[in-house]
Design an enzyme around this catalytic site. Structure first.
Site, PDB file in Angstrom:
ATOM      1  N   ARG A 145       4.357  13.245   7.409  1.00  0.00           N
ATOM      2  CA  ARG A 145       3.358  12.959   6.382  1.00  0.00           C
ATOM      3  C   ARG A 145       3.439  14.015   5.278  1.00  0.00           C
ATOM      4  NH1 ARG A 145       0.936  12.014  11.449  1.00  0.00           N
ATOM      5  NH2 ARG A 145      -0.008   9.968  11.687  1.00  0.00           N
TER       6      ARG A 145
ATOM      7  N   ASP B 157      -6.593   8.394  14.500  1.00  0.00           N
ATOM      8  CA  ASP B 157      -5.991   9.137  15.617  1.00  0.00           C
ATOM      9  C   ASP B 157      -6.818   8.965  16.894  1.00  0.00           C
ATOM     10  OD1 ASP B 157      -4.056  10.008  13.831  1.00  0.00           O
ATOM     11  OD2 ASP B 157      -5.198  11.783  13.261  1.00  0.00           O
TER      12      ASP B 157
ATOM     13  N   ARG C  44      -6.117   5.616  18.396  1.00  0.00           N
ATOM     14  CA  ARG C  44      -4.824   5.638  19.112  1.00  0.00           C
ATOM     15  C   ARG C  44      -4.976   6.370  20.449  1.00  0.00           C
ATOM     16  NH1 ARG C  44      -1.353   6.689  13.585  1.00  0.00           N
ATOM     17  NH2 ARG C  44      -1.023   4.476  13.134  1.00  0.00           N
TER      18      ARG C  44
ATOM     19  N   HIS D 272      -4.561  15.981  10.331  1.00  0.00           N
ATOM     20  CA  HIS D 272      -4.006  14.646  10.590  1.00  0.00           C
ATOM     21  C   HIS D 272      -2.481  14.718  10.456  1.00  0.00           C
ATOM     22  CE1 HIS D 272      -3.497  10.346  10.582  1.00  0.00           C
ATOM     23  NE2 HIS D 272      -3.041  10.327   9.353  1.00  0.00           N
TER      24      HIS D 272
HETATM   25  P1  NAI Z   1       2.263   0.935   0.409  1.00  0.00           P
HETATM   26  O1  NAI Z   1       3.514   1.411  -0.238  1.00  0.00           O
HETATM   27  O2  NAI Z   1       2.267  -0.354   1.133  1.00  0.00           O
HETATM   28  O3  NAI Z   1       1.112   0.858  -0.698  1.00  0.00           O
HETATM   29  C1  NAI Z   1       0.866   1.867  -1.607  1.00  0.00           C
HETATM   30  C2  NAI Z   1       0.398   1.204  -2.886  1.00  0.00           C
HETATM   31  O4  NAI Z   1      -0.037   2.207  -3.796  1.00  0.00           O
HETATM   32  C3  NAI Z   1       1.502   0.406  -3.595  1.00  0.00           C
HETATM   33  O5  NAI Z   1       1.116  -0.949  -3.751  1.00  0.00           O
HETATM   34  C4  NAI Z   1       1.657   1.116  -4.928  1.00  0.00           C
HETATM   35  O6  NAI Z   1       1.975   0.253  -5.999  1.00  0.00           O
HETATM   36  C5  NAI Z   1       0.279   1.741  -5.090  1.00  0.00           C
HETATM   37  N1  NAI Z   1       0.239   2.833  -6.062  1.00  0.00           N
HETATM   38  C6  NAI Z   1       1.139   3.827  -6.257  1.00  0.00           C
HETATM   39  N2  NAI Z   1       0.727   4.624  -7.259  1.00  0.00           N
HETATM   40  C7  NAI Z   1      -0.442   4.142  -7.694  1.00  0.00           C
HETATM   41  C8  NAI Z   1      -1.371   4.546  -8.689  1.00  0.00           C
HETATM   42  N3  NAI Z   1      -1.153   5.622  -9.458  1.00  0.00           N
HETATM   43  N4  NAI Z   1      -2.482   3.802  -8.879  1.00  0.00           N
HETATM   44  C9  NAI Z   1      -2.718   2.710  -8.124  1.00  0.00           C
HETATM   45  N5  NAI Z   1      -1.889   2.287  -7.154  1.00  0.00           N
HETATM   46  C10 NAI Z   1      -0.767   2.995  -6.937  1.00  0.00           C
HETATM   47  O7  NAI Z   1       1.747   2.112   1.361  1.00  0.00           O
HETATM   48  P2  NAI Z   1       0.684   1.997   2.569  1.00  0.00           P
HETATM   49  O8  NAI Z   1       1.410   1.716   3.827  1.00  0.00           O
HETATM   50  O9  NAI Z   1      -0.413   1.126   2.128  1.00  0.00           O
HETATM   51  O10 NAI Z   1       0.183   3.519   2.665  1.00  0.00           O
HETATM   52  C11 NAI Z   1      -0.587   4.061   1.616  1.00  0.00           C
HETATM   53  C12 NAI Z   1      -0.833   5.545   1.864  1.00  0.00           C
HETATM   54  O11 NAI Z   1      -1.697   5.697   2.989  1.00  0.00           O
HETATM   55  C13 NAI Z   1       0.422   6.361   2.184  1.00  0.00           C
HETATM   56  O12 NAI Z   1       0.347   7.629   1.583  1.00  0.00           O
HETATM   57  C14 NAI Z   1       0.374   6.481   3.700  1.00  0.00           C
HETATM   58  O13 NAI Z   1       1.099   7.585   4.175  1.00  0.00           O
HETATM   59  C15 NAI Z   1      -1.112   6.634   3.901  1.00  0.00           C
HETATM   60  N6  NAI Z   1      -1.595   6.332   5.243  1.00  0.00           N
HETATM   61  C16 NAI Z   1      -2.581   7.142   5.721  1.00  0.00           C
HETATM   62  C17 NAI Z   1      -3.136   6.909   6.945  1.00  0.00           C
HETATM   63  C18 NAI Z   1      -4.233   7.805   7.429  1.00  0.00           C
HETATM   64  O14 NAI Z   1      -4.597   7.748   8.608  1.00  0.00           O
HETATM   65  N7  NAI Z   1      -4.820   8.637   6.589  1.00  0.00           N
HETATM   66  C19 NAI Z   1      -2.651   5.811   7.812  1.00  0.00           C
HETATM   67  C20 NAI Z   1      -1.630   4.995   7.198  1.00  0.00           C
HETATM   68  C21 NAI Z   1      -1.129   5.261   5.953  1.00  0.00           C
END
Ligand code: NAI
Length: 308
Positions: free
Chosen positions: A88, A148, A151, A175
């Protein structure tokens, strides 16, 4: 009630879908930088209304922050997810720029919003958003411990061959694969310590599996997970919107609690209509305290990279 989800990718769209199905708000805005994506996903979600039976109509928009005006809760999921083999922490450079810009734009139109940060590395992104936002600390919450812990409960339930609903347990700390702390000593099966059912080796395996829970999925799927992250984010949003006062481990700004200062890390908090309303002080033993300290050091060094 108005809720905005920024980032209409896997996690953002799943979160919005969950919020809409539960009718948690009259208005739900889904915003993404990529032309058409949030409009398309919003329409796709709305086309399930006639099938699943809900009335909330999502509003999709491409980077139009005016549409987010007056949001009560904003979830930030925008940013890169990890790919197999990535940590991450490797996402920091690009995601810091994204989270900073999004926070600024959100507060321009919703100065009173409660902000939930999901983007990784989440503790550092929450810290960054908090420093950028200059809003009361209770309104800045990072989502990580909820996932977490889910899980952790799932792995415990699988090891014991029981329902995850009967398992109580929490993961605190950072995390990250090496920074999270599954609190096995405090986990119970309907109030009975899980150590009554599993050996020390089995519990160690559950903790180890929990810590790499995200990486295991990333390896299998090819990108990071979204169903459980979307459901875990829903838990936070629902407790806030419905003022449920659920206790959920969340990344919040610490000022002396758990012996830490000027850092966002996962601790159990009460979530209600004002954001996080109270930090629950768990009585950690010496081993757990040392693990928390080590975790804080790692999160702090990651925060240091923000200025690099
Ligand atoms: P994804 O790639 O499917 O979606 C990310 C979206 O953000 C994309 O559609 C993209 O166009 C958009 N984006 C990028 N820059 C942007 C901006 N400036 N303004 C608006 N939209 C923007 O990624 P996913 O799988 O949805 O993950 C998103 C984030 O969440 C990642 O950083 C991932 O690591 C994190 N994550 C965190 C978790 C947690 O427990 N905190 C769990 C799962 C994912």
């Amino acid at each position: 009630m108005k809720i905005t989800v920024v980032g209409a990718g896997a996690v953002g769209a799943t979160t919005a879908d969950n919020i809409i199905r539960r009718e948690l708000a009259e208005e739900v805005v889904l915003l993404d930088i990529k032309e058409g994506v949030s409009e398309g996903k919003s329409l796709d979600i709305y086309q399930t209304a006639a099938l699943l039976g809900f009335n909330t109509k999502p509003i999709g928009c491409t980077n139009d922050y005016e549409k987010t005006k007056g949001s009560d809760v904003v979830v930030i999921t925008s940013g890169l997810p990890r790919k197999p083999g990535m940590t991450r922490e490797e996402l920091i450079g690009i995601n810091a720029g994204i989270v900073k810009g999004v926070t600024e734009n959100i507060l321009k139109y919703s100065p009173d919003a409660i902000i939930i940060v999901v983007s990784n590395p989440m503790d550092t992104m929450t810290y960054l958003a908090f420093k950028e936002a200059g809003i009361p600390k209770q309104r800045l919450i990072g989502m990580g411990g909820a996932l977490d812990s889910a899980r952790f409960k799932t792995y415990l339930a699988l090891a014991m061959d029981v329902s995850p609903l009967d398992i109580h347990g929490m993961v605190v700390g950072g995390h990250g694969d090496t920074t999270m702390i599954p609190l096995t000593r405090l986990a119970t099966y309907n109030g009975i310590p899980v150590s009554n059912f599993l050996s020390a080796e089995e519990l160690e395996k559950v903790a180890a599996d929990t810590m790499v829970g995200g990486a295991t999925l990333t390896k299998l799927i090819g990108t990071s997970a979204w169903y459980a992250p979307g459901a875990a984010t829903l838990l936070l949003v629902e407790s806030i919107v419905r003022n449920q006062k659920r206790i959920v481990p969340c990344s919040v700004y610490l000022e002396g609690e758990y012996g830490q200062n000027d850092i966002c890390m996962g601790v159990p908090v009460v979530l209600g209509k004002n954001g996080w309303e109270k930090i629950i002080d768990l009585e950690l033993n010496e081993t757990e305290k040392a693990a928390f300290e080590k975790s804080a050091e790692a999160v702090r060094s990651m925060n240091g990279a923000l200025n690099a």
